[in-house]
Write an enzyme that holds these catalytic residues in place. Structure first.
Site, PDB file in Angstrom:
ATOM      1  N   ARG A  23       0.677 -12.350  40.080  1.00 16.13           N
ATOM      2  CA  ARG A  23       1.816 -11.570  39.598  1.00 16.13           C
ATOM      3  C   ARG A  23       3.070 -12.400  39.418  1.00 16.13           C
ATOM      4  NH1 ARG A  23       1.929  -7.663  44.531  1.00 16.13           N
ATOM      5  NH2 ARG A  23       1.517  -9.701  45.436  1.00 16.13           N
ATOM      6  N   GLN A  46      30.929  -9.875  51.945  1.00 16.74           N
ATOM      7  CA  GLN A  46      31.265  -9.642  50.550  1.00 16.74           C
ATOM      8  C   GLN A  46      30.367 -10.491  49.661  1.00 16.74           C
ATOM      9  OE1 GLN A  46      35.533  -9.574  49.838  1.00 16.74           O
ATOM     10  NE2 GLN A  46      35.257 -10.762  47.982  1.00 16.74           N
ATOM     11  N   ASN A  48      29.977 -11.739  45.475  1.00 12.29           N
ATOM     12  CA  ASN A  48      30.688 -11.830  44.207  1.00 12.29           C
ATOM     13  C   ASN A  48      29.767 -12.421  43.157  1.00 12.29           C
ATOM     14  OD1 ASN A  48      33.118 -11.098  45.576  1.00 12.29           O
ATOM     15  ND2 ASN A  48      33.388 -13.212  46.179  1.00 12.29           N
ATOM     16  N   ARG A  59      35.488 -23.971  37.336  1.00 10.79           N
ATOM     17  CA  ARG A  59      36.184 -23.081  38.271  1.00 10.79           C
ATOM     18  C   ARG A  59      36.320 -23.833  39.585  1.00 10.79           C
ATOM     19  NH1 ARG A  59      35.986 -17.309  36.899  1.00 10.79           N
ATOM     20  NH2 ARG A  59      34.752 -17.046  35.000  1.00 10.79           N
ATOM     21  N   HIS A  62      38.429 -24.165  45.154  1.00  5.59           N
ATOM     22  CA  HIS A  62      38.999 -23.063  45.930  1.00  5.59           C
ATOM     23  C   HIS A  62      38.543 -23.063  47.386  1.00  5.59           C
ATOM     24  CE1 HIS A  62      38.373 -21.113  41.757  1.00  5.59           C
ATOM     25  NE2 HIS A  62      39.592 -21.627  41.797  1.00  5.59           N
ATOM     26  N   LYS A  72      30.427 -19.872  52.512  1.00  2.07           N
ATOM     27  CA  LYS A  72      29.827 -19.275  51.319  1.00  2.07           C
ATOM     28  C   LYS A  72      28.386 -19.730  51.176  1.00  2.07           C
ATOM     29  CE  LYS A  72      34.092 -19.943  48.675  1.00  2.07           C
ATOM     30  NZ  LYS A  72      34.687 -20.586  47.501  1.00  2.07           N
ATOM     31  N   HIS A 119      35.519 -25.516  47.122  1.00  2.96           N
ATOM     32  CA  HIS A 119      34.326 -25.295  46.296  1.00  2.96           C
ATOM     33  C   HIS A 119      34.727 -25.055  44.842  1.00  2.96           C
ATOM     34  CE1 HIS A 119      31.406 -22.458  44.366  1.00  2.96           C
ATOM     35  NE2 HIS A 119      30.625 -23.473  44.674  1.00  2.96           N
ATOM     36  N   TYR A 132      27.666 -15.303  44.797  1.00  2.00           N
ATOM     37  CA  TYR A 132      28.243 -15.785  46.051  1.00  2.00           C
ATOM     38  C   TYR A 132      28.050 -14.760  47.158  1.00  2.00           C
ATOM     39  CZ  TYR A 132      31.586 -18.353  42.990  1.00  2.00           C
ATOM     40  OH  TYR A 132      32.196 -19.134  42.042  1.00  2.00           O
ATOM     41  N   ASP A 168      43.862 -22.784  38.102  1.00  2.00           N
ATOM     42  CA  ASP A 168      43.174 -23.955  38.645  1.00  2.00           C
ATOM     43  C   ASP A 168      43.866 -25.259  38.229  1.00  2.00           C
ATOM     44  OD1 ASP A 168      41.416 -22.242  39.850  1.00  2.00           O
ATOM     45  OD2 ASP A 168      39.715 -22.713  38.555  1.00  2.00           O
TER      46      ASP A 168
END
Length: 181
Positions: A23, A46, A48, A59, A62, A72, A119, A132, A168
């Site tokens: 499968r 959380q 994201n 990106r 951060h 994360k 990151h 995330y 950024d």
């Protein structure tokens, strides 16, 4: 899951262990016990998703500061990214060092990013999605970033970076944030 610690202590590449049959396959992508057994944050509050239309989108870089520093787990669910982390722990032997990992929908790798790491990523394909899991809720007053092109890190990005947000671009070099260390 197979946990492979990187040269940046506390950061792990996580490989799936698929169980295949006619499968397709089945694989675990999260297990609180396995994460805890490796000394990793095992409580995530959380999740994201980041959708990126164009190849070359950048990106980052951060992070969140205490009291809301976050760990994360990042995974590319569509397309491909050049995922980059920077150790910002001043007392770490790898302070200011960076690491890059290619995460793709095909290789299904994940990257565990500890607290006090910046990151960011660069998309390697159009229509890329990144998923995330976060150990802390987003707190805008604790959100920070460092320049993606800061000479203090010397990150070797993959080709041209045509798309990056003004936010950024506005991050200051590390020396302005931490002094000369």
């Amino acid at each position: 899951m197979i946990f492979c610690e990187t040269r940046l202590k506390g950061a792990f590449i996580i490989e799936l262990e698929p169980i295949a049959d006619a499968r397709g396959f089945f694989a675990r992508t999260w297990c609180q016990r396995e994460f805890a057994a490796h000394g990793l944050k095992s409580r995530f509050v959380q999740c994201n998703i980041s959708y990126n239309k164009k190849k070359g989108t950048l990106r980052g870089m951060h992070y969140q500061i205490a009291p809301h520093a976050e760990a994360k787990v990042v995974r590319c669910t569509r397309g491909a990214i050049y995922d980059v982390i920077i150790d910002l722990r001043p007392d770490s032997l790898t302070f200011k060092q960076w690491l890059a990992v290619e995460l793709t929908a095909d290789n299904r790798r994940m990257l565990y990013i500890p607290e006090e790491f910046a990151h960011g990523f660069q998309t390697l394909e159009d229509d890329t999605e990144v998923f995330y899991q976060m150990s802390e809720f987003y707190h805008p007053e604790c959100a920070r970033g460092v320049r993606w092109d800061d000479e203090a890190f010397g990150i070797e990005w993959q080709g041209e970076i045509p798309i990056i947000s003004e936010n950024d671009r506005s991050y200051r070099p590390l020396t302005n944030l931490l002094g000369n260390r």
